[in-house]
Design an enzyme around this catalytic site. Structure first.
Site, PDB file in Angstrom:
ATOM      1  N   PRO A  78       0.777  -1.195  -0.025  1.00 27.95           N
ATOM      2  CG  PRO A  78      -0.959  -1.575   1.339  1.00 27.95           C
ATOM      3  CD  PRO A  78       0.284  -2.064   1.041  1.00 27.95           C
ATOM      4  CB  CYS A  79       0.988   3.914  -2.490  1.00 25.73           C
ATOM      5  SG  CYS A  79      -0.514   4.293  -2.973  1.00 25.73           S
ATOM      6  CD  GLN A  80      -3.598   3.449   0.031  1.00 27.75           C
ATOM      7  OE1 GLN A  80      -2.683   2.623   0.387  1.00 27.75           O
ATOM      8  NE2 GLN A  80      -4.428   3.048  -0.387  1.00 27.75           N
TER       9      GLN A  80
END
Length: 158
Positions: A78-80
């Site tokens: 996940p990049c968030q």
């Protein structure tokens, strides 16, 4: 020769598709994504490959999911937590690289290939690289800004 490929945080299967186009002749053994709609697409595009839904579950007992040392372990975690478009929160529960690191440490793939947003360079990437190096993986980074995708970065460990 073992060419087993494990793909974590699979999304809709970009890494497996890319590796299938390569000359590496990998054998996709496991996919994993926590989003139901992604798992539906993965099941359609990779019908004979098991699909797990939780990286944390795999990290708790990798041998339940991964029977032998993988040739390649890939993932777009996940990049968030790292994106400049988000909060960039070190406590974000989607920051799951420690679980991926545990899987790598326990299964010892020959190669690891990860991708994430460009913002990871300025937040958290140094920790990821150090974690990989502490378990004796050499690391390389490649910014895809020079290729065609200015918002993505690729990390390779071997």
């Amino acid at each position: 020769m073992n060419r087993d490929h494990i793909d974590l945080c699979s999304g809709i299967g970009g890494f497996p598709l890319g590796f299938s186009w390569s000359d590496l002749q990998t054998d996709l053994k496991l996919l994993c994504d926590n989003e139901e709609w992604c798992r539906k697409i993965l099941a359609k595009n990779f019908p004979n490959v098991p699909i797990a839904n939780d990286v944390k579950e795999i990290a708790n007992d990798p041998r339940k999911f991964i029977q032998r040392k993988p040739f390649i372990l890939s993932g777009g975690y996940p990049c968030q937590p790292y994106s400049v478009a988000g909060r960039r929160d070190k406590e974000d529960p989607r920051r799951i690289f420690p679980y991926i690191h545990s899987i790598v440490e326990q299964t010892r793939p020959s190669w690891c290939v990860f991708e994430n947003v460009y913002g990871h360079f300025s937040m958290g990437l140094d920790e990821v690289l150090v974690q990989m190096e502490t378990i004796n993986y050499a690391t390389r980074t490649l910014s895809l800004i020079h290729i065609s995708e200015p918002t993505r970065a690729l990390y390779i460990s071997y």
